[in-house]
Structure formats: structure tokens, C-alpha cells
Design an enzyme around this catalytic site. Structure first.
Site, PDB file in Angstrom:
ATOM      1  N   GLU A   1      36.580  42.520  36.443  1.00 28.20           N
ATOM      2  CA  GLU A   1      37.471  41.909  35.439  1.00 28.20           C
ATOM      3  C   GLU A   1      36.896  41.864  34.020  1.00 28.20           C
ATOM      4  O   GLU A   1      36.949  40.834  33.357  1.00 28.20           O
ATOM      5  CB  GLU A   1      37.869  40.498  35.902  1.00 28.20           C
TER       6      GLU A   1
ATOM      7  N   GLU B   1      42.061  44.202  46.763  1.00 30.01           N
ATOM      8  CA  GLU B   1      42.384  42.788  47.033  1.00 30.01           C
ATOM      9  C   GLU B   1      43.882  42.587  47.275  1.00 30.01           C
ATOM     10  O   GLU B   1      44.482  41.613  46.822  1.00 30.01           O
ATOM     11  CB  GLU B   1      41.923  41.910  45.861  1.00 30.01           C
TER      12      GLU B   1
HETATM   13  C1  XIL Z   1      38.882  34.165  44.654  1.00 26.85           C
HETATM   14  C2  XIL Z   1      38.595  33.641  46.054  1.00 26.85           C
HETATM   15  O1  XIL Z   1      39.582  34.082  46.919  1.00 26.85           O
HETATM   16  C3  XIL Z   1      38.530  32.142  46.055  1.00 26.85           C
HETATM   17  O2  XIL Z   1      38.077  31.678  47.305  1.00 26.85           O
HETATM   18  C4  XIL Z   1      37.606  31.655  44.957  1.00 26.85           C
HETATM   19  O3  XIL Z   1      37.663  30.304  44.864  1.00 26.85           O
HETATM   20  C5  XIL Z   1      37.971  32.252  43.622  1.00 26.85           C
HETATM   21  O4  XIL Z   1      37.980  33.651  43.729  1.00 26.85           O
HETATM   22  N1  XIL Z   1      39.989  38.284  41.875  1.00 26.85           N
HETATM   23  C6  XIL Z   1      38.739  38.436  42.411  1.00 26.85           C
HETATM   24  C7  XIL Z   1      38.305  37.556  43.512  1.00 26.85           C
HETATM   25  O5  XIL Z   1      38.026  39.380  42.046  1.00 26.85           O
HETATM   26  O6  XIL Z   1      36.924  37.303  43.490  1.00 26.85           O
HETATM   27  C8  XIL Z   1      39.054  36.251  43.507  1.00 26.85           C
HETATM   28  O7  XIL Z   1      38.704  35.553  44.691  1.00 26.85           O
HETATM   29  C9  XIL Z   1      40.540  36.498  43.449  1.00 26.85           C
HETATM   30  C10 XIL Z   1      40.914  37.224  42.186  1.00 26.85           C
END
Ligand code: XIL
Length: 391
Positions: free
Chosen positions: A182, A298
């Protein structure tokens, strides 16, 4: 099978239009296509996404030279046998959801705690799954001590030490690392679209190159990934993000920085007609033309704008998966599809995007009781009808 032909037919129709009409008309056509799909799914209560056989997703993917996997936290596997069994059955790759983030790994400036991530690595190896690293550099989930400890003078030392230690710890055991997560945020107003993170403030844009070089040195075998979100829709915001991501990747490649793949998070949304198959396809092709692999890292679907009725909602969510994956799996550079979780029992969306009516969210392939949902069927069908992928 029949549905796949319909989807391909519609896509070819749209691609055909591309040679005749301008992109404006295409965008409208594609929006209409999406809307009509959604409406059709609403009307067609009997659509049940038929799948041949019970073969798990990981095997269906493998047959096509692809990887299917999911993210999970250690406590979920350790405390829920049914979940652990399903996870091992369906997933060919395990991604620690939080365990490899700075806040979890770094109790203090000079210590590392691999207890939970090692447990997950062991689980993955026991069940013959690939293991994936997420993530070495991110602006979020930094430890409390970070703010008072890391500064312009010592930032490079901290960054390199972290990557060398963590990527070194798992060297040879990791399929791929999200080296940087990100880094793009056009709203911050920079001409390069980079996010104003602590790393950028301390080290300038080169922090990204430094990170990839350190990762390559620490684990020459892992595939090194740049991972980001909001690249999938036909909106000005996503368009700006796609442009900035491509610019970043081009810059890295031209400098010889060892980035090898783009990770597309693909946190999708139900209930809005913003999907444009052609734009997504063109973006994937642009990424591939840089010589990069692509991973969908994701995938999930926020269902807060969809109807409460579970049958109807599940159908609509499955429709979104199918539509998205039919475009993505047509691109030969794509090597993996990973969902952010596996079962609705454990999803970050429960807290991040709860429904206003209070009913539990249903974004993933298995329900809270580990029963396969239509999303599972949609993913299975997408793998079954995918072209062969090379690796
Ligand atoms: C999220 C997790 O799912 C949560 O458990 C945590 O509290 C915050 O992060 N993009 C990403 C992930 O790259 O690392 C994020 O994961 C969701 C959005």
C-alpha cells in the site's frame, strides 16, 4: 460451463465493441453488462452455480497451474479444529493475516518474536501448503515504540535490519513476500502518487528500492511482490491508483529493482455497478508487459449494500466472484488467487464493514459452520474453466 460460455460471449461482445466504439460507450456497455448480470442473478433464484465433483479448491487450481489459498490467524487454526481441517483441505497456500506485521513481530526495537508465525509456517508445511509472507513494509500496524524510536537518521538501519532478519528467518521456505504494501495514495497529492508514510518521510521514494534489494539479498528464492488495493473498478479513484501503480512498477523495473510481481488485494464490493472487464483486462496486460507476475492476494466481497436475505445475498456475492475471476484468470501472468480468510466465521469485514441490519457478513467461500457456499462454487467454476497457466 454454460454460464462460462455466456460470460465469455459477453466479454467477447464487449471486446468487439472496443474496435467499433470509443471507450466512453464501452464503459457504459460494461456497466450495463454488470448491472444486468446483477439483476439477472436477483431474478434468477434458481441459479446455483453447478460444480462437478467435490474436489477442493487447491486441487482445482493446481490442475490449471494455479495456486489457491487463504489468509488466517494462528488462533483461528489453533482453536477451531473444523476450521483447521477445512483450511488444510481447501488451501494450497497459507498467508499469516497479522502475524508477520511489525506490531506482531517486534515487541521492542531490538527483538523479534516469531512464535506465532513459526507455528503457522509449521502448519503450512505439515499440510503441504505453500507459505506466504505479508508484509515487510507497511505504514499501518507499526509497533507503539516506532514513533519515538525511528527517525531520519536511523530509518534505513531499522528497515534493512527488519527485512534481513525476517526474510532471512524464513529464507527458502517462502513462496512470495509482499515486500511493500500500500505505498500508493494519490490523495496525498504527490506527483508520483506515493503515500506519505513514515518511511517516505525518512528516506524518500527510495525506501521502496531499498526494501526490495534487502529482501532479494535475504531470500533469493522468494517471489518479491508489490501489493496494493483499489485497482479493480471503473472509478476516477481506482483509475488514478492504477496509473500510479504502473508508474511505480515501471520506475522500479527501469532501475533494476528486484520486483517480480504485483499483488492485487481485490477487496470487492457488492451492489455497485463499477466493474469494467475491459479496463481491468487492459491493466492486467500492462502489468504483465513489464515482465511481472500477478497475484490476487486478498480477495473478498463486502456485502453491506446487498439484501439481507441470505440465499439472495450469497448468489449476488458469488456472481461478483465469478465475474471478477473470469477476467483475471484469462490473464496468463496471474499465478494465484488468495482469499482474505476462508470462512465467514473469521473475516476482518465483521469489524471493518459490518451490515447496518446487524446480520453477519458473508464474504468468503465457506459459511461460519465451514459449509461450502455459492462463493466456493464460483471459485471452483472459475478454476475449472480457466485456461492453463504456465508458472
Ligand atoms: C487486516 C487484517 O485482516 C486485520 O486482522 C488487521 O487488524 C488489520 O489488517 N489490506 C492488507 C491487510 O494488506 O494486511 C489488511 O489486513 C486488510 C487490508
Amino acid at each position: 460451463m454454460a454460464k462460462k460460455r455466456v460470460l465469455r460471449g459477453r466479454r467477447n461482445f464487449l471486446l468487439g465493441l472496443g474496435t467499433l466504439a470509443g471507450t466512453g460507450a464501452l464503459a457504459i456497455a460494461s456497466r450495463y453488462w454488470h448491472q444486468s448480470n446483477q439483476m439477472q442473478a436477483l431474478a434468477d433464484n434458481s441459479r446455483d452455480f453447478p460444480v462437478v465433483g467435490n474436489t477442493p479448491l487447491r486441487n482445482r487450481a493446481a490442475v490449471k497451474g494455479l495456486i489457491y489459498g487463504g489468509a488466517t490467524q494462528q488462533y483461528m487454526l489453533a482453536s477451531n479444529t473444523a476450521f483447521a481441517t477445512s483450511f488444510a483441505q481447501e488451501c494450497g497456500m497459507l498467508v499469516p493475516e497479522d502475524e508477520l506485521k511489525w506490531r506482531n513481530l517486534r515487541p521492542s526495537p531490538d527483538s523479534f518474536d516469531f512464535t506465532q508465525s513459526d507455528w503457522l509456517a509449521e502448519f503450512a508445511s505439515t499440510h503441504n501448503m505453500l507459505f506466504r509472507g505479508h508484509t515487510l513494509v507497511w505504514h499501518a500496524k507499526l509497533p507503539k515504540w516506532f514513533k519515538t524510536t525511528v527517525n531520519r537518521q536511523n530509518a534505513e538501519k531499522f528497515l534493512v535490519k527488519h527485512i534481513t532478519t525476517v526474510a532471512g528467518h524464513y529464507a527458502g521456505k517462502i513462496h512470495s513476500w509482499d515486500v511493500v504494501n500500500e505505498a500508493i495514495y494519490p490523495n496525498d497529492g504527490r506527483s508520483d502518487g506515493l503515500r506519505n508514510t513514515p518511511w517516505l518521510k525518512f528516506l524518500g521514494p527510495d525506501y521502496i528500492d531499498i526494501a526490495f534489494r534487502a529482501a532479494a539479498e535475504a531470500d533469493p528464492q522468494a517471489l518479491l511482490v508489490y501489493n496494493d488495493y483499489s485497482m479493480e473498478y471503473d472509478t476516477p479513484k481506482d483509475e488514478a491508483r492504477r496509473t500510479a501503480v504502473l508508474k511505480l512498477l515501471e520506475r522500479l523495473k527501469s532501475k533494476g529493482t528486484p520486483v517480480q510481481a504485483l499483488g492485487i488485494q481485490a477487496h470487492l464490493w457488492g451492489g455497485e455497478a463499477r466493474f469494467n472487464a475491459l479496463k481491468l483486462k487492459a491493466f492486467l496486460e500492462n502489468v504483465a508487459s513489464l515482465g511481472l507476475k500477478i497475484m490476487i492476494t486478498e480477495l473478498d466481497v463486502t456485502d453491506k449494500k446487498l439484501p439481507k436475505d441470505v440465499k439472495e445475498r450469497d448468489r449476488l456475492v458469488a456472481e461478483i466472484y465469478e465475474e471478477y475471476l473470469s477476467v483475471v484468470l484469462d490473464e496468463p501472468a496471474v499465478i494465484a488467487v488468495l482469499t482474505w480468510g476462508l470462512s465467514d466465521r473469521y473475516t476482518w469485514l465483521t469489524e471493518k464493514q459490518p451490515r447496518k441490519d446487524g446480520s453477519p457478513v458473508r464474504p468468503l467461500p465457506l459459511d461460519a459452520q465451514m459449509k461450502r457456499k455459492l462463493v466456493w462454487n464460483a471459485i471452483a467454476r472459475a478454476f475449472d474453466s480457466a485456461v492453463q497457466h504456465g508458472n
